[in-house]
Design a protein around this motif. Structure first.
Motif, mmCIF file in Angstrom:
data_model
loop_
_atom_site.group_PDB
_atom_site.id
_atom_site.type_symbol
_atom_site.label_atom_id
_atom_site.label_comp_id
_atom_site.label_asym_id
_atom_site.label_seq_id
_atom_site.Cartn_x
_atom_site.Cartn_y
_atom_site.Cartn_z
ATOM 1 N N LYS A 111 0.838 -1.203 0.000
ATOM 2 C CA LYS A 111 0.000 0.000 0.000
ATOM 3 C C LYS A 111 0.874 1.256 0.000
ATOM 4 N N TRP A 112 1.998 1.197 0.717
ATOM 5 C CA TRP A 112 2.907 2.354 0.767
ATOM 6 C C TRP A 112 3.407 2.684 -0.634
ATOM 7 N N PHE A 113 3.803 1.668 -1.387
ATOM 8 C CA PHE A 113 4.283 1.894 -2.753
ATOM 9 C C PHE A 113 3.167 2.448 -3.638
ATOM 10 N N THR A 114 1.964 1.913 -3.475
ATOM 11 C CA THR A 114 0.832 2.393 -4.269
ATOM 12 C C THR A 114 0.527 3.858 -3.959
ATOM 13 N N ASP A 115 0.530 4.189 -2.678
ATOM 14 C CA ASP A 115 0.238 5.567 -2.264
ATOM 15 C C ASP A 115 1.279 6.543 -2.792
ATOM 16 N N HIS A 116 2.531 6.073 -2.949
ATOM 17 C CA HIS A 116 3.599 6.946 -3.418
ATOM 18 C C HIS A 116 3.797 6.852 -4.934
ATOM 19 N N GLY A 117 2.962 6.070 -5.603
ATOM 20 C CA GLY A 117 3.032 5.975 -7.058
ATOM 21 C C GLY A 117 4.322 5.374 -7.587
ATOM 22 N N ILE A 118 4.874 4.406 -6.852
ATOM 23 C CA ILE A 118 6.154 3.793 -7.239
ATOM 24 C C ILE A 118 5.904 2.402 -7.813
ATOM 25 N N THR A 119 6.465 2.143 -8.976
ATOM 26 C CA THR A 119 6.356 0.827 -9.612
ATOM 27 C C THR A 119 7.380 -0.119 -9.002
ATOM 28 N N VAL A 120 6.934 -1.308 -8.614
ATOM 29 C CA VAL A 120 7.825 -2.311 -8.011
ATOM 30 C C VAL A 120 8.043 -3.440 -9.007
ATOM 31 N N LEU A 121 9.285 -3.805 -9.197
ATOM 32 C CA LEU A 121 9.633 -4.880 -10.125
ATOM 33 C C LEU A 121 9.222 -6.221 -9.544
ATOM 34 N N ASN A 122 8.455 -7.001 -10.307
ATOM 35 C CA ASN A 122 8.150 -8.356 -9.835
ATOM 36 C C ASN A 122 9.453 -9.137 -9.738
ATOM 37 N N TRP A 123 9.585 -9.969 -8.712
ATOM 38 C CA TRP A 123 10.872 -10.584 -8.414
ATOM 39 C C TRP A 123 10.694 -12.041 -8.018
ATOM 40 N N PRO A 124 11.487 -12.955 -8.590
ATOM 41 C CA PRO A 124 11.386 -14.375 -8.206
ATOM 42 C C PRO A 124 12.023 -14.625 -6.841
ATOM 43 N N ALA A 125 11.447 -15.518 -6.071
ATOM 44 C CA ALA A 125 11.952 -15.816 -4.730
ATOM 45 C C ALA A 125 13.338 -16.459 -4.789
ATOM 46 N N ASN A 126 14.112 -16.221 -3.731
ATOM 47 C CA ASN A 126 15.429 -16.849 -3.563
ATOM 48 C C ASN A 126 16.322 -16.669 -4.792
ATOM 49 N N SER A 127 16.486 -15.435 -5.228
ATOM 50 C CA SER A 127 17.265 -15.170 -6.441
ATOM 51 C C SER A 127 18.310 -14.064 -6.247
#
Length: 323
Positions: A239-255
């Motif tokens: 929610k914090w990222f959404t509220d700040h309008g920041i795009t988050v890179l989808n990331w595979p686990a343990n990489s």
């Protein structure tokens, strides 16, 4: 050349030539530097190679193949373990012989690479992710702000069990040691902390990440990268990222091999081995000094390595890579 030394093909040809020229055996031996008896044995056809010396080999080729299978079954066995299993298979020998045979097969006893444990589902997700990002350019990766936490210890203790592996097998799954997440340790993310929960992580993002992103990218859009640690994947963090309008890179686990910032942590840790801090304050100061010594050129090179990292994951079919 000694009296019992073998004659080379060149020496034999010279002897034959000199004999045809009418030279005596004494003259020939003096000319090529060997004994007269060696010349005589060659001319009479009695010259033979030197007999093998030393103790007879105590194991058979078949027994050696059995040992190879024992090593391949479990690379983390000690020489004593290998000797015990080899003896149980019918080959009675010493631990020193076991070590020599394994060395001759091309295996060396090494400290294993520690890589995150990956099940089949995670392997497939890594492979899918890499395939999707396969055609990203360095310019696109330059828009990604990579982040990570790393643990720092006051000392570097016992490295643990060793593994038998050949040259080029460093990243082979059967030669890797699986790591477990979240051991008790001091963690660093731009500040010193014993642990990072969702609330404290959002505070770090607010006070450290946002100012850094503004300094690096200005008004341009950027993509933020972080792994799937619980503090990162919490609903409140999303929610914090959404509220700040920041795009988050989808990331595979343990990489971690896909994150170039891991290499920066390695640089810092190598420098700390020389610093050898004795207190927490000395450790913090050493970390800050090591991090400050990293050059922009090093960062650019690591970002430029992203296409190669993607190709490495695809080639390894999702398994851990050398990065």
């Amino acid at each position: 050349m000694g009296k019992t030394a073998d004659l080379t093909a060149v020496h034999k040809a010279i002897i034959d030539t000199l004999k045809q020229e009418g030279k005596t055996q004494k003259e020939i031996s003096e000319r090529i530097g060997c004994s007269q008896s060696a010349v005589s044995r060659h001319l009479s056809g009695k010259s033979v190679g030197r007999k093998k010396c030393g103790r007879k080999r105590c194991t058979t080729r078949r027994g050696d193949r059995t040992l190879r299978k024992i090593v391949e079954k479990d690379r983390f066995q000690t020489s004593g373990d290998l000797r015990k299993q080899w003896t149980e298979s019918g080959v009675e020998t010493s631990r020193a012989t076991v070590y020599r045979r394994v060395q001759k097969m091309g295996y060396r006893c090494r400290i294993p690479q520690v890589k995150p444990l990956l099940n089949q589902k995670r392997l497939q997700k890594r492979l899918t992710w890499a395939t999707e990002k396969q055609h990203w350019t360095v310019a696109q990766w330059s828009k990604v702000l990579f982040s990570d936490e790393s643990k720092f210890c006051m000392s570097f203790g016992n490295q643990g069990a060793r593994v038998w592996r050949k040259t080029g097998e460093r990243e082979m799954p059967k030669c890797l040691k699986s790591s477990v997440k979240y051991p008790q340790s001091v963690m660093v993310w731009g500040a010193m902390s014993a642990a990072v929960n969702a609330a404290s992580y959002q505070e770090i993002l607010e006070h450290f990440m946002l100012p850094s992103a503004e300094k690096l990218y200005g008004d341009e859009d950027f993509i933020f990268q972080h792994d799937l640690a619980p503090a990162h994947s919490a609903k409140t963090t999303g929610k914090w990222f959404t509220d700040h309008g920041i795009t988050v890179l989808n990331w595979p686990a343990n990489s971690p091999d896909l994150n170039p910032i891991e290499n920066l942590w390695d640089i810092v840790k190598r420098k700390l081995r020389d610093a050898r801090p004795n207190t927490l304050d000395e450790l913090k100061a050493a970390i800050e000094a090591s991090w400050a010594s990293i050059t922009p050129q090093q960062c650019h090179r690591l970002i430029a390595s992203m296409p190669r990292r993607i190709e490495a994951v695809i080639s390894a079919k999702g398994f851990p890579t050398k990065y």
